[in-house]
Design an enzyme around this catalytic site. Structure first.
Site, PDB file in Angstrom:
ATOM      1  N   HIS A  21       0.858  -1.187   0.000  1.00 24.78           N
ATOM      2  CA  HIS A  21       0.000   0.000   0.000  1.00 24.78           C
ATOM      3  C   HIS A  21       0.894   1.236   0.000  1.00 24.78           C
ATOM      4  CE1 HIS A  21      -3.584  -2.461   1.676  1.00 24.78           C
ATOM      5  NE2 HIS A  21      -3.660  -2.338   0.359  1.00 24.78           N
TER       6      HIS A  21
ATOM      7  N   GLU B 298       1.708   3.953   2.983  1.00 24.86           N
ATOM      8  CA  GLU B 298       2.113   3.484   4.313  1.00 24.86           C
ATOM      9  C   GLU B 298       3.632   3.542   4.433  1.00 24.86           C
ATOM     10  OE1 GLU B 298       0.071  -0.318   4.393  1.00 24.86           O
ATOM     11  OE2 GLU B 298      -1.879   0.648   4.221  1.00 24.86           O
TER      12      GLU B 298
ATOM     13  N   ARG C  66      -3.127   4.742  -2.458  1.00 22.03           N
ATOM     14  CA  ARG C  66      -2.966   3.445  -1.794  1.00 22.03           C
ATOM     15  C   ARG C  66      -2.657   2.331  -2.794  1.00 22.03           C
ATOM     16  NH1 ARG C  66      -5.766   0.170   2.375  1.00 22.03           N
ATOM     17  NH2 ARG C  66      -6.823  -1.581   1.392  1.00 22.03           N
TER      18      ARG C  66
ATOM     19  N   ARG D 174      -5.748  -6.889  -2.504  1.00 14.80           N
ATOM     20  CA  ARG D 174      -7.032  -7.573  -2.738  1.00 14.80           C
ATOM     21  C   ARG D 174      -6.954  -8.350  -4.051  1.00 14.80           C
ATOM     22  NH1 ARG D 174      -7.154  -5.505   1.466  1.00 14.80           N
ATOM     23  NH2 ARG D 174      -8.732  -4.160   2.430  1.00 14.80           N
TER      24      ARG D 174
ATOM     25  N   HIS E 289       2.410  -3.275   6.949  1.00 16.99           N
ATOM     26  CA  HIS E 289       1.443  -2.242   6.598  1.00 16.99           C
ATOM     27  C   HIS E 289       1.413  -1.212   7.726  1.00 16.99           C
ATOM     28  CE1 HIS E 289      -1.027  -4.302   3.335  1.00 16.99           C
ATOM     29  NE2 HIS E 289      -0.228  -5.281   3.721  1.00 16.99           N
TER      30      HIS E 289
ATOM     31  N   TYR F 179      -1.843   1.679   9.408  1.00 18.45           N
ATOM     32  CA  TYR F 179      -1.351   1.688  10.750  1.00 18.45           C
ATOM     33  C   TYR F 179      -2.412   1.095  11.697  1.00 18.45           C
ATOM     34  CZ  TYR F 179      -4.241   5.952  10.945  1.00 18.45           C
ATOM     35  OH  TYR F 179      -5.278   6.849  10.867  1.00 18.45           O
TER      36      TYR F 179
ATOM     37  N   TYR G 182     -11.445  -6.580   9.603  1.00 15.32           N
ATOM     38  CA  TYR G 182     -12.654  -6.749   8.797  1.00 15.32           C
ATOM     39  C   TYR G 182     -12.339  -7.844   7.789  1.00 15.32           C
ATOM     40  CZ  TYR G 182      -9.669  -3.202   6.626  1.00 15.32           C
ATOM     41  OH  TYR G 182      -8.590  -2.490   6.178  1.00 15.32           O
TER      42      TYR G 182
ATOM     43  N   GLU H 171       0.403  -4.448  11.112  1.00 15.14           N
ATOM     44  CA  GLU H 171       0.004  -3.039  10.985  1.00 15.14           C
ATOM     45  C   GLU H 171       0.830  -2.262  11.997  1.00 15.14           C
ATOM     46  OE1 GLU H 171      -2.074  -1.588   8.901  1.00 15.14           O
ATOM     47  OE2 GLU H 171      -3.275  -3.233   8.065  1.00 15.14           O
TER      48      GLU H 171
HETATM   49 ZN   LIG Z   1      -2.011  -1.504   4.108  1.00 10.81          ZN
END
Ligand SMILES: [Zn+2]
Ligand SMILES: *[C@@H]1O[C@H](CO)[C@@H](O)[C@H](O)[C@H]1NC(C)=O
Ligand SMILES: *[C@@H]1O[C@H](CO)[C@@H](O)[C@H](O)[C@H]1NC(C)=O
Ligand SMILES: *[C@@H]1O[C@H](CO)[C@@H](O)[C@H](O)[C@H]1NC(C)=O
Ligand SMILES: *[C@@H]1O[C@H](CO)[C@@H](O)[C@H](O)[C@H]1NC(C)=O
Ligand SMILES: CC(=O)N[C@H]1CO[C@H](CO)[C@@H](O)[C@@H]1O
Length: 418
Positions: free
Chosen positions: A182, A185, A237, A254, A306, A308, A354, A377
């Protein structure tokens, strides 16, 4: 619920502003859910295609932070009020936060520029500097490191994995580490770079880890996006590949071919979690996964960084079911957390954050057979969470490296010392 649906209908019609370079008037809201009802509303909010989720969790008391464009700001705030969801404005004008961060970076660059070619952990480095550093390491430590080209990014940047290995035949139990999937980040590539720095340039302190384990490390797997966040759009991102629509980029995390797009991933090219036109539609995920498969069963641990939110997450992201070896995954994650000065929350992605299918961690476990697979994260900082000030990079990367050593020691004990 009725009102939520209404909001979605209205704003789906609104033009997406996903390509913006200017964040004037963008707002960032922070919500701290106190009960299950509030969590449910949040779960609905984060599915909105124009809401940019900066951090979120399914756990009561854990923050959800959302950036919203001016076009839907009024609707979003009405919705929060209608649902009695207390929130506060973290950032009133996102562009001013970006301007402040630019100044901090510029200052850090001025102060720490001449360091005779060594990488510093006092500023966020650009992709070319990172690549230059890796290439320099191959000249300085030819017996310890090797740079392996695994493909090109969409815009043609080289994707290079650094293999670090001392002793043995280079065919030892291995650890795979990546960062920067990403783009925005920034602390992720810095952290991965520090792991390289310690294993290679502080070899005497870490030799056991490279004598017994092979490391495959790529600090920036999405360099096009990373550069774009430095030059154009700070909160970008995704990758930078076009989709034929007015919106660019795929959420590379994804895009992996494992339960692709079944849950928590969008088919809307303008969404931040657009899963791509098909599984492995992206150069970057193709390169990474093909290379990982060539390593066969050597890889015992996968760590992907990643930011955060301070979470140590393990599969699955595509289902709330827990993997068979959840006890081992959980125990190791918790052990790593004990050495950190930060308080990480440990659990499965779906149950802690999630549900989201097509992530690299799920693919490494489900397809590449790397049972111990984690998404970390890292801590946030600054005002946005992504703008952790340069002055704090060292502290965070050093703290994280302590955790990496716990993970690595476990691999040594389990696969080497018996
Ligand atoms: Zn990320
Ligand atoms: C790599 O080495 C060259 C030649 O010594 C030096 O000029 C350059 O600054 C180094 N780059 C990095 C990032 O270390
Ligand atoms: C990456 O994308 C470019 C442009 O689409 C393409 O020409 C190139 O072959 C791709 N490289 C890989 C390794 O997939
Ligand atoms: C080398 O590693 C030791 C032990 O982890 C650490 O205390 C020291 O600061 C490191 N040195 C450098 C130059 O990074
Ligand atoms: C990974 O897990 C599977 C299923 O639990 C098991 O059969 C396999 O032996 C494990 N692999 C390693 C390297 O531990
Ligand atoms: C040109 C292109 O790749 N178009 C795709 C964009 O994404 C949509 C939704 O996934 C696909 O249906 C298109 O084929």
């Amino acid at each position: 619920m009725f009102r939520i649906t209404l909001l979605f209908t209205i704003s789906l019609v609104a033009l997406s502003l996903a390509n913006q370079d200017d964040y004037t008037g963008y707002k960032v809201y922070k919500i701290l859910p106190k009960n299950e009802d509030e969590l449910k509303t949040i779960q609905t909010l984060i599915k909105h295609p124009q809401v940019d989720v900066w951090t979120s969790s399914k756990l009561i008391g854990h923050p959800t932070v959302l950036m919203v464009p001016p076009t839907i700001d009024y609707q979003l705030r009405s919705l929060l009020r209608v649902n009695n969801l207390p929130y506060y404005t973290l950032i009133d004008d996102v562009q001013s936060t970006i301007n402040n961060e630019k100044n901090e970076q510029a200052t850090a660059r001025r102060i720490f520029s001449d360091r005779s070619g060594r990488i510093s952990f006092k500023q966020y480095e650009r992709f070319d500097t990172i690549t230059g550093y890796l290439r320099n390491l191959t000249n300085l430590y030819p017996n310890l490191v090797k740079l392996i080209n695994i493909g090109k990014s969409y815009e043609g940047r080289d994707l290079e994995v650094l293999k670090i290995s001392s002793g043995g035949n280079g065919n030892k139990p291995a650890i795979f580490v990546d960062g920067g999937i990403h783009a925005r980040e920034w602390i992720s590539p810095a952290t991965v770079l520090y792991i390289i720095n310690q294993l290679v340039e502080n070899y005497s302190e870490n030799s056991a880890l490279t004598d017994n384990i092979d490391w495959y490390i790529i600090p920036v797997i999405n360099p096009d996006g990373y550069e774009y966040t430095h030059t154009k759009s700070r909160f970008w991102r995704k990758t930078r590949s076009p989709n034929g629509s007015s919106c660019q980029g795929t959420d590379a995390n994804r895009n992996f071919d494992f339960h692709w797009r079944e849950v928590g991933a969008s088919s809307n090219p303008c969404a931040e979690d657009f899963a791509g036109s098909k599984p492995f539609s992206e150069n970057e995920t193709v390169a990474l996964s093909n290379f990982a498969l060539t390593l066969k069963k050597n890889v015992k641990l996968y760590l992907t960084f990643h930011s955060y939110g301070q979470y140590i997450l393990y599969p699955w992201g595509w289902t709330s079911a827990l993997p068979d070896d959840v006890d081992e995954l959980d125990t190791l994650g918790r052990n790593a957390n004990t050495v950190s000065g930060y308080k990480y929350t440990v659990g499965s992605s779906t149950n802690v954050l999630y549900a989201a299918a097509g992530g690299s961690d799920d693919w490494f476990k489900g397809v590449a057979g790397v049972n111990l697979s984690y998404t970390i994260e890292l801590p946030g900082g600054g005002l946005s969470g992504f703008d952790l000030p340069p002055s704090r990079i060292e502290e965070v990367v050093q703290d994280t490296y302590k955790m990496v050593k716990v993970f690595a020691s476990y691999i040594e004990e389990k696969f080497v010392n018996n």
